[in-house]
Design a protein around this motif. Structure first.
Motif, short mmCIF file in Angstrom:
data_model
loop_
_atom_site.label_atom_id
_atom_site.label_comp_id
_atom_site.label_asym_id
_atom_site.label_seq_id
_atom_site.Cartn_x
_atom_site.Cartn_y
_atom_site.Cartn_z
N ARG A 70 0.77 -1.13 -0.01
CA ARG A 70 0.09 -0.03 0.03
C ARG A 70 0.84 1.14 0.05
O ARG A 70 0.59 2.36 -0.95
CB ARG A 70 -1.00 0.13 0.94
CG ARG A 70 -1.89 1.38 1.57
CD ARG A 70 -2.69 1.40 0.30
NE ARG A 70 -3.59 2.38 0.83
CZ ARG A 70 -3.69 3.65 0.18
NH1 ARG A 70 -2.55 4.20 -0.62
NH2 ARG A 70 -4.34 4.69 0.72
N MET B 36 2.76 1.74 -3.50
CA MET B 36 1.99 2.26 -4.46
C MET B 36 1.34 3.47 -4.65
O MET B 36 1.24 4.06 -5.56
CB MET B 36 0.47 1.07 -4.44
CG MET B 36 0.92 -0.31 -4.98
SD MET B 36 1.78 -0.60 -6.53
CE MET B 36 3.43 -0.86 -6.38
N THR B 37 1.34 4.17 -3.38
CA THR B 37 1.27 5.67 -3.27
C THR B 37 2.41 6.31 -3.69
O THR B 37 2.39 7.56 -3.71
CB THR B 37 0.77 5.91 -1.96
OG1 THR B 37 1.77 5.68 -0.77
CG2 THR B 37 -0.63 5.43 -1.36
N PRO C 74 4.62 6.00 -9.61
CA PRO C 74 3.60 6.71 -10.58
C PRO C 74 2.72 5.29 -11.09
O PRO C 74 2.83 4.21 -10.94
CB PRO C 74 4.73 6.90 -11.71
CG PRO C 74 5.94 6.31 -11.73
CD PRO C 74 6.23 5.92 -10.10
N SER C 75 1.54 5.93 -11.67
CA SER C 75 0.60 4.81 -12.36
C SER C 75 1.44 4.10 -13.49
O SER C 75 2.27 4.31 -14.06
CB SER C 75 -0.42 5.61 -12.82
OG SER C 75 0.04 6.60 -13.89
N PRO C 76 0.91 2.66 -13.43
CA PRO C 76 1.56 1.93 -14.42
C PRO C 76 1.85 2.52 -15.85
O PRO C 76 2.82 2.17 -16.66
CB PRO C 76 0.71 0.61 -14.63
CG PRO C 76 -0.10 0.58 -13.12
CD PRO C 76 -0.13 2.09 -12.73
N ASP C 77 0.92 3.23 -16.34
CA ASP C 77 0.97 3.78 -17.79
C ASP C 77 1.96 4.93 -17.83
O ASP C 77 2.53 5.34 -18.81
CB ASP C 77 -0.43 4.34 -18.40
CG ASP C 77 -0.66 5.51 -17.31
OD1 ASP C 77 -0.66 5.54 -16.08
OD2 ASP C 77 -1.57 6.39 -17.77
N ALA C 78 2.45 5.28 -16.83
CA ALA C 78 3.75 6.43 -16.80
C ALA C 78 5.04 5.67 -16.32
O ALA C 78 5.77 6.61 -16.08
CB ALA C 78 3.35 7.50 -15.97
N TRP C 79 5.17 4.55 -16.18
CA TRP C 79 6.39 3.88 -15.82
C TRP C 79 7.49 4.00 -16.59
O TRP C 79 8.61 4.15 -16.32
CB TRP C 79 6.11 2.46 -15.55
CG TRP C 79 5.41 2.10 -14.14
CD1 TRP C 79 5.00 2.91 -13.32
CD2 TRP C 79 5.12 0.70 -13.66
NE1 TRP C 79 4.52 2.28 -12.24
CE2 TRP C 79 4.47 0.72 -12.33
CE3 TRP C 79 5.21 -0.46 -14.00
CZ2 TRP C 79 4.10 -0.09 -11.64
CZ3 TRP C 79 4.71 -1.54 -13.06
CH2 TRP C 79 4.34 -1.28 -11.95
#
Length: 133
Positions: A25, A28-29, A32-37
């Protein structure tokens, strides 16, 4: 059968699994979101916490397997519910998780813990002993 050893391994599984949940947890905060990795820089500490949490899950599973050698499944499985209470209490208590206490969540956790206590305070019966060995 060693009831004490089984409970020790079950609680090890609970603690490791709870730590893994909290670590996932938190990390993940901070990632970055997976699309920005591919385009955003990754926080190395958060990535390290993800890998530590995965290791904690693996160790938790090993503890769980060891617990199943010595505990009847019904008792062992009920002990895993302690992780719900532990994760809730820590996530709501530690400021960096931004979780809150609520009456309904606290009542639910109290009922789960009452169930764990009810299941695990009665003496082990002969059929449970035979099925665990």
């Amino acid at each position: 059968m060693s009831l004490r050893r089984g409970i020790t391994f079950a609680m090890g599984s609970v603690l490791l699994g709870s730590a893994a949940q909290l670590g996932m947890r938190w990390s993940m905060t901070h990632l970055p979101s997976p699309d920005a990795w591919l385009s955003a820089p990754l926080d190395k500490l958060a990535l390290a916490v993800v890998f530590a949490a995965i290791l904690a899950y693996a160790l938790s599973m090993l503890c769980w397997l060891a617990a199943l050698r010595d505990l009847p499944l019904g008792r062992a499985y009920s002990l895993l519910s302690i992780s719900y209470a532990l994760v809730y209490l820590l996530a709501a208590s530690l400021p960096f998780f931004n979780e809150t206490f609520s009456l309904s969540k606290t009542l639910g956790v109290a009922l789960v813990m009452l169930g764990v206590i009810t299941i695990n305070t009665r003496p082990v019966s002969a059929p449970e002993l035979r099925s665990a060995s």
